[in-house]
Motif scaffolding. Sequence first.
Motif, PDB file in Angstrom:
ATOM      1  N   ALA A  62      -8.291   7.909  -3.808  1.00  0.00           N
ATOM      2  CA  ALA A  62      -7.405   8.598  -3.009  1.00  0.00           C
ATOM      3  C   ALA A  62      -8.538   9.589  -2.368  1.00  0.00           C
ATOM      4  O   ALA A  62      -8.265   9.733  -1.176  1.00  0.00           O
ATOM      5  CB  ALA A  62      -6.561   9.149  -3.838  1.00  0.00           C
TER       6      ALA A  62
ATOM      7  N   ALA B 126     -10.251   5.913   0.605  1.00  0.00           N
ATOM      8  CA  ALA B 126     -10.443   4.273   0.234  1.00  0.00           C
ATOM      9  C   ALA B 126     -10.215   3.876   1.672  1.00  0.00           C
ATOM     10  O   ALA B 126     -10.678   2.682   2.047  1.00  0.00           O
ATOM     11  CB  ALA B 126      -9.619   3.752  -0.758  1.00  0.00           C
ATOM     12  N   GLN B 127      -9.274   4.436   2.414  1.00  0.00           N
ATOM     13  CA  GLN B 127      -9.014   3.795   3.854  1.00  0.00           C
ATOM     14  C   GLN B 127     -10.269   3.609   4.744  1.00  0.00           C
ATOM     15  O   GLN B 127     -10.201   2.784   5.519  1.00  0.00           O
ATOM     16  CB  GLN B 127      -7.838   4.742   4.355  1.00  0.00           C
ATOM     17  CG  GLN B 127      -6.472   4.557   3.839  1.00  0.00           C
ATOM     18  CD  GLN B 127      -5.672   5.443   4.281  1.00  0.00           C
ATOM     19  OE1 GLN B 127      -4.980   6.216   3.597  1.00  0.00           O
ATOM     20  NE2 GLN B 127      -5.477   5.790   5.845  1.00  0.00           N
TER      21      GLN B 127
ATOM     22  N   ASN C 159       0.768  -1.245  -0.083  1.00  0.00           N
ATOM     23  CA  ASN C 159       0.131  -0.063  -0.167  1.00  0.00           C
ATOM     24  C   ASN C 159       0.905   1.424   0.035  1.00  0.00           C
ATOM     25  O   ASN C 159       0.326   2.293   0.372  1.00  0.00           O
ATOM     26  CB  ASN C 159      -0.917   0.058   1.142  1.00  0.00           C
ATOM     27  CG  ASN C 159      -1.776  -1.180   1.137  1.00  0.00           C
ATOM     28  OD1 ASN C 159      -2.530  -1.567   0.248  1.00  0.00           O
ATOM     29  ND2 ASN C 159      -2.294  -1.955   2.334  1.00  0.00           N
TER      30      ASN C 159
ATOM     31  N   LEU D 112      -2.543  -0.401  -5.277  1.00  0.00           N
ATOM     32  CA  LEU D 112      -3.676  -0.456  -6.161  1.00  0.00           C
ATOM     33  C   LEU D 112      -4.609   0.621  -6.248  1.00  0.00           C
ATOM     34  O   LEU D 112      -5.186   0.903  -7.386  1.00  0.00           O
ATOM     35  CB  LEU D 112      -4.699  -1.431  -5.372  1.00  0.00           C
ATOM     36  CG  LEU D 112      -5.697  -2.235  -5.764  1.00  0.00           C
ATOM     37  CD1 LEU D 112      -5.430  -2.827  -7.336  1.00  0.00           C
ATOM     38  CD2 LEU D 112      -6.394  -3.192  -5.058  1.00  0.00           C
ATOM     39  N   MET D 113      -4.846   1.324  -5.287  1.00  0.00           N
ATOM     40  CA  MET D 113      -5.871   2.462  -5.227  1.00  0.00           C
ATOM     41  C   MET D 113      -5.381   3.750  -5.992  1.00  0.00           C
ATOM     42  O   MET D 113      -6.183   4.517  -5.998  1.00  0.00           O
ATOM     43  CB  MET D 113      -6.312   2.979  -3.796  1.00  0.00           C
ATOM     44  CG  MET D 113      -5.352   3.637  -3.047  1.00  0.00           C
ATOM     45  SD  MET D 113      -5.816   4.170  -1.518  1.00  0.00           S
ATOM     46  CE  MET D 113      -5.496   2.616  -0.675  1.00  0.00           C
ATOM     47  N   PHE D 114      -4.006   3.676  -6.442  1.00  0.00           N
ATOM     48  CA  PHE D 114      -3.692   4.601  -7.451  1.00  0.00           C
ATOM     49  C   PHE D 114      -3.425   4.209  -8.885  1.00  0.00           C
ATOM     50  O   PHE D 114      -2.832   4.847  -9.503  1.00  0.00           O
ATOM     51  CB  PHE D 114      -2.358   5.369  -7.071  1.00  0.00           C
ATOM     52  CG  PHE D 114      -2.581   6.217  -5.459  1.00  0.00           C
ATOM     53  CD1 PHE D 114      -2.912   7.519  -5.668  1.00  0.00           C
ATOM     54  CD2 PHE D 114      -2.514   5.646  -4.328  1.00  0.00           C
ATOM     55  CE1 PHE D 114      -2.951   8.199  -4.411  1.00  0.00           C
ATOM     56  CE2 PHE D 114      -2.509   6.219  -3.394  1.00  0.00           C
ATOM     57  CZ  PHE D 114      -2.922   7.606  -3.446  1.00  0.00           C
TER      58      PHE D 114
ATOM     59  N   THR E 168      -5.962   8.498   2.590  1.00  0.00           N
ATOM     60  CA  THR E 168      -7.300   8.288   1.270  1.00  0.00           C
ATOM     61  C   THR E 168      -8.640   7.967   1.982  1.00  0.00           C
ATOM     62  O   THR E 168      -8.681   7.330   3.030  1.00  0.00           O
ATOM     63  CB  THR E 168      -6.627   7.186   0.437  1.00  0.00           C
ATOM     64  OG1 THR E 168      -6.733   5.979   1.055  1.00  0.00           O
ATOM     65  CG2 THR E 168      -5.143   7.480  -0.071  1.00  0.00           C
TER      66      THR E 168
ATOM     67  N   PHE F  83      -6.620  -4.211   0.092  1.00  0.00           N
ATOM     68  CA  PHE F  83      -7.499  -3.471  -0.535  1.00  0.00           C
ATOM     69  C   PHE F  83      -8.543  -3.914  -1.721  1.00  0.00           C
ATOM     70  O   PHE F  83      -9.326  -3.553  -2.030  1.00  0.00           O
ATOM     71  CB  PHE F  83      -7.232  -1.862  -1.097  1.00  0.00           C
ATOM     72  CG  PHE F  83      -6.952  -1.182   0.121  1.00  0.00           C
ATOM     73  CD1 PHE F  83      -7.864  -0.134   0.903  1.00  0.00           C
ATOM     74  CD2 PHE F  83      -5.450  -0.927   0.580  1.00  0.00           C
ATOM     75  CE1 PHE F  83      -7.605   0.471   1.783  1.00  0.00           C
ATOM     76  CE2 PHE F  83      -5.180  -0.245   1.909  1.00  0.00           C
ATOM     77  CZ  PHE F  83      -6.289   0.743   2.322  1.00  0.00           C
TER      78      PHE F  83
END
Lengths: 255, 255
Positions: free
Chosen positions: B182, B27-28, A122, A177-179, B25, B236
């Motif tokens: 993000a 997402a967290q 992450n 992943l989230m980017f 972020t 995630f």
Amino acid sequence: MTQSHASNIKPITERDANVLYQHGTLAQLVPGLLEGTTTIGELLTHGDTGIGTGEGLDGELIILDGIAYKVGPSGVAEVVPDDFTLPFASVHRAAFQYQCQRSDIGLEELNKKIVAANGRANTFFSVIVHGTFSFIKTRAVIKQQAPYPTLEQVADQQAMFLGHDVKGTMLGYFSPLMFNGAAVAGFHEHFLSDDHTIGGHVLDAVLERGDILSQVFDTLVQHLPVDDPDYRSHDFSNDPIAAALAKAEREPRKD
Amino acid sequence: MTQSHASNIKPITERDANVLYQHGTLAQLVPGLLEGTTTIGELLTHGDTGIGTGEGLDGELIILDGIAYKVGPSGVAEVVPDDFTLPFASVHRAAFQYQCQRSDIGLEELNKKIVAANGRANTFFSVIVHGTFSFIKTRAVIKQQAPYPTLEQVADQQAMFLGHDVKGTMLGYFSPLMFNGAAVAGFHEHFLSDDHTIGGHVLDAVLERGDILSQVFDTLVQHLPVDDPDYRSHDFSNDPIAAALAKAEREPRKD
């Protein structure tokens, strides 16, 4: 402490070492937003190490020790000038930490072990591998002219290079992943042989023996080409970003 | 040019004004990574204006003119101290530019017009609206205790506030589609009334009359809690990030 005014070399602070600077996003390349919106000269003010691509997908760039090399369809690396423009690049100030030495390991396995070793799926980080590669497969896209095609349309306009027993440097960035979209989730790796005769975007590799070093970032500085008219007016909502990036980053041309 | 050592106020450079700083972020929050990993004191070194939430979703934060206010389940705003911790926040140095005055306009229409007026759907920017709101609907999540629930599980643990003919400030950030996760793609807006008796995360509003100001950023500085063990070890890949954010940002509790 005294400072030399004859040198441009600045000491790397802890703050600098934790920062990954990115200009543009990989998502822009999917619909063909390929205009050069920054320069090598500008990028070098944010780091001495990095990867990127030139305007119109003009070559695969790798920046090592403050020098930017481009690998185009010939496969041979050439140094590019400060005014060379790019739509996308990732750079940072090198402060790598030694991780381990590895032998006889394929790219996929190597990347898995790097993530497992530092436990950082992450977190943005960079990896540099220097050693002898028993096998390396790279590619370079052929430069496109405006109006630019989509990333999918240039899939068959790549040169591919195979090397055996090559000494060189593989430089990669890992993005969480989230980017995905801003970067490509997972690894994005470029290569340059020590003799500069082979390089490019890494598709596959087997490391015979090499040193693995990594550098972890707590901060992504994401710079966007906000005044570029094509970027400003583009509607990304229907672009197949994730699918196109996954395909373009790992697969060679189909032919 | 002389510098006053008696003042902490630093002039805003053009560089500073173009930067949005984000810690953590959105997402967290989806899987419940709600530990406070930065402080108001740290955030204020990156900006004087912003929004966020406290540890365990402790209130809806709004930072105006360098002062951080929290709206909890009472709906009334209180100033929070420098050591108050947060899992997520967006801040910047205010250098807003006047855009226009608008009257009798709902939130959705207002936001659409703001994006259309500056033509910047692919750029991070901030909007601040000060005026009289004929209607405002806000919410504040009730603080959770570790082990933290998911964002979906706290959907029914919100306080909701309705105001009529309220003078106040709505501060929002707009994030481009490709940074969904993000941040939340589109607008994310918090409110504080001039008399501090109502505030929170904006669910709906009608502006009776107010001034619209905006500030465009070319750079997102994204700081991640890379040493937080829960963040580091979380997977995630199975979290319903996009769906959960869309739901949490705009919908009130169902009851």
